[in-house]
Design an enzyme around this catalytic site. Structure first.
Site, PDB file in Angstrom:
ATOM      1  N   ASN A 148      30.935  34.969  42.400  1.00 45.48           N
ATOM      2  CA  ASN A 148      30.145  36.094  41.897  1.00 45.48           C
ATOM      3  C   ASN A 148      28.813  35.507  41.447  1.00 45.48           C
ATOM      4  O   ASN A 148      28.751  34.846  40.415  1.00 45.48           O
ATOM      5  CB  ASN A 148      30.895  36.754  40.728  1.00 45.48           C
ATOM      6  CG  ASN A 148      30.074  37.845  40.066  1.00 45.48           C
ATOM      7  OD1 ASN A 148      29.010  38.227  40.564  1.00 45.48           O
ATOM      8  ND2 ASN A 148      30.550  38.348  38.934  1.00 45.48           N
ATOM      9  N   LYS A 192      26.284  37.045  40.399  1.00 41.60           N
ATOM     10  CA  LYS A 192      25.652  37.849  39.334  1.00 41.60           C
ATOM     11  C   LYS A 192      24.175  38.051  39.675  1.00 41.60           C
ATOM     12  O   LYS A 192      23.830  38.171  40.843  1.00 41.60           O
ATOM     13  CB  LYS A 192      25.879  37.202  37.966  1.00 41.60           C
ATOM     14  CG  LYS A 192      27.373  36.885  37.741  1.00 41.60           C
ATOM     15  CD  LYS A 192      27.707  36.504  36.337  1.00 41.60           C
ATOM     16  CE  LYS A 192      29.200  36.196  36.240  1.00 41.60           C
ATOM     17  NZ  LYS A 192      29.653  35.901  34.906  1.00 41.60           N
ATOM     18  N   HIS A 201      33.644  44.591  36.285  1.00 43.02           N
ATOM     19  CA  HIS A 201      33.376  43.297  35.647  1.00 43.02           C
ATOM     20  C   HIS A 201      33.061  43.532  34.163  1.00 43.02           C
ATOM     21  O   HIS A 201      32.431  44.531  33.816  1.00 43.02           O
ATOM     22  CB  HIS A 201      32.204  42.598  36.343  1.00 43.02           C
ATOM     23  CG  HIS A 201      32.085  41.165  35.926  1.00 43.02           C
ATOM     24  ND1 HIS A 201      31.516  40.794  34.742  1.00 43.02           N
ATOM     25  CD2 HIS A 201      32.505  40.018  36.529  1.00 43.02           C
ATOM     26  CE1 HIS A 201      31.579  39.470  34.624  1.00 43.02           C
ATOM     27  NE2 HIS A 201      32.178  38.973  35.698  1.00 43.02           N
ATOM     28  N   GLU A 223      30.929  42.367  32.307  1.00 47.56           N
ATOM     29  CA  GLU A 223      29.500  42.517  32.006  1.00 47.56           C
ATOM     30  C   GLU A 223      29.061  43.967  32.258  1.00 47.56           C
ATOM     31  O   GLU A 223      28.194  44.488  31.557  1.00 47.56           O
ATOM     32  CB  GLU A 223      28.679  41.521  32.840  1.00 47.56           C
ATOM     33  CG  GLU A 223      28.828  40.108  32.271  1.00 47.56           C
ATOM     34  CD  GLU A 223      28.726  38.989  33.299  1.00 47.56           C
ATOM     35  OE1 GLU A 223      28.210  39.225  34.404  1.00 47.56           O
ATOM     36  OE2 GLU A 223      29.176  37.872  32.979  1.00 47.56           O
ATOM     37  N   GLU A 261      39.935  38.048  34.004  1.00 41.05           N
ATOM     38  CA  GLU A 261      38.795  37.308  33.452  1.00 41.05           C
ATOM     39  C   GLU A 261      38.697  37.543  31.948  1.00 41.05           C
ATOM     40  O   GLU A 261      38.099  38.544  31.512  1.00 41.05           O
ATOM     41  CB  GLU A 261      37.497  37.780  34.123  1.00 41.05           C
ATOM     42  CG  GLU A 261      37.457  37.549  35.615  1.00 41.05           C
ATOM     43  CD  GLU A 261      36.030  37.365  36.134  1.00 41.05           C
ATOM     44  OE1 GLU A 261      35.805  36.391  36.862  1.00 41.05           O
ATOM     45  OE2 GLU A 261      35.149  38.174  35.799  1.00 41.05           O
ATOM     46  N   GLY A 267      31.514  32.095  31.372  1.00 42.38           N
ATOM     47  CA  GLY A 267      30.229  31.447  31.128  1.00 42.38           C
ATOM     48  C   GLY A 267      30.176  30.624  29.856  1.00 42.38           C
ATOM     49  O   GLY A 267      29.104  30.232  29.407  1.00 42.38           O
ATOM     50  N   SER A 285      34.929  30.275  33.648  1.00 47.38           N
ATOM     51  CA  SER A 285      34.617  28.848  33.554  1.00 47.38           C
ATOM     52  C   SER A 285      35.432  27.970  34.506  1.00 47.38           C
ATOM     53  O   SER A 285      35.764  26.826  34.181  1.00 47.38           O
ATOM     54  CB  SER A 285      34.780  28.347  32.111  1.00 47.38           C
ATOM     55  OG  SER A 285      33.859  29.009  31.266  1.00 47.38           O
TER      56      SER A 285
HETATM   57  P1  13P Z   1      31.893  31.812  35.065  1.00 41.29           P
HETATM   58  O1  13P Z   1      32.662  31.137  36.170  1.00 41.29           O
HETATM   59  O2  13P Z   1      30.444  31.472  35.053  1.00 41.29           O
HETATM   60  O3  13P Z   1      32.567  31.640  33.732  1.00 41.29           O
HETATM   61  O4  13P Z   1      31.927  33.398  35.380  1.00 41.29           O
HETATM   62  C1  13P Z   1      33.119  34.013  35.693  1.00 41.29           C
HETATM   63  C2  13P Z   1      32.838  35.377  36.139  1.00 41.29           C
HETATM   64  O5  13P Z   1      32.393  36.226  35.383  1.00 41.29           O
HETATM   65  C3  13P Z   1      33.091  35.691  37.561  1.00 41.29           C
HETATM   66  O6  13P Z   1      33.058  37.056  37.792  1.00 41.29           O
END
Ligand code: 13P
Length: 246
Positions: free
Chosen positions: A7, A9, A89, A91, A159, A165, A203
């Site tokens: 992803n 983003k 997601h 976010e 997740e 992150g 992560s």
């Molecule tokens: P990270 O791997 O950067 O922690 O992000 C995970 C994520 O949100 C994938 O959708």
């Protein structure tokens, strides 16, 4: 079968996409699906990437078509021959106040055009600390999968928000237990014979992916940060394959 999705983003430039495409041309065995969810405006620029990977985006409109400025419909994603789309997601749930009902509508739109939904679920740090993880996941899954087509594949990505992150990957015990729990819930909602495919995200890195890939309830990963770097992403793919062979 194993699954590895990236992803990106709101990251990557055209130049970085070119470099990624060049560097990710690695021959992979047929027992792993690898794909990346790219920013929608870059779908055209990812045409070459599409030849060796599944290509998807990170969001879709809950509406069919019409006066919804800035939105992208499932029909448009089908026109571009996209394979999958991330929905729900954290976010989007957190920063854009997406509700369970909206997420469920998005899944239905994707199913109408045979685009694979990757549904993200996960608890916040506060919920985790209050030991509400299973409760939160059950309510997200029940709300998001309400009245969806039970004959079409949906992949779930667990997740935990506190692991995204942050560099704080969830422990193997948590990942194993929760992915297994999600499978049980999926069977309850979608039927006992439904192929419950569950990924872990948060992560994931070349360093921690081998041990996580060995967990029997983990079918793959959804990777954020490390998916922007072809070398790291491919090294996670190799670990996924190696771990799956345990
Ligand atoms: P990270 O791997 O950067 O922690 O992000 C995970 C994520 O949100 C994938 O959708």
């Amino acid at each position: 079968m194993k699954y590895l999705f990236g992803n990106w983003k709101m990251n990557m430039s055209l130049a970085e996409i070119k470099a990624f495409t060049r560097q990710s041309k690695v021959k992979l065995p047929s027992n792993i699906y690898v794909g990346v969810a790219v920013p929608s405006v870059y779908v055209g620029a990812c045409e070459k990437l599409h030849k060796n990977m599944l290509l998807g985006v990170q969001n879709v409109s809950e509406y069919q078509k019409g006066a919804y400025t800035g939105e992208i419909s499932a029909n448009m994603l089908r026109d571009l021959d996209l394979d999958f789309c991330i929905v729900g997601h954290s976010e989007r749930r957190g920063y854009f106040n997406e509700t369970n009902t909206q997420v469920s509508e998005k899944i239905k739109r994707l199913q109408e055009y045979d685009i694979l939904p990757i549904l993200c679920v996960g608890e916040t740090l506060k919920q985790y600390e209050k030991q509400e993880t299973k409760q939160v996941l059950s309510s997200q899954l029940a709300g998001n999968l309400d009245n969806v087509d039970k004959f079409k594949q949906i992949i779930i990505a667990y997740e935990p928000v506190w692991a995204i992150g942050t560099g704080k990957v969830a422990s193997e015990e948590i990942v194993a237990e929760i992915c297994d729990y999600i499978k049980q819930e999926m069977h309850k909602i979608m039927g006992q014979n439904y192929p419950a495919i569950v990924l872990y995200g948060g992560s994931v890195s070349p360093e921690n992916s081998l041990s996580l890939a060995k967990l029997p309830s983990v079918d793959g990963f959804l990777v954020g940060g490390a998916s922007q770097n072809a070398e790291k992403f491919m090294s996670i793919a190799k670990n996924m394959i190696q771990g799956g062979e345990k």
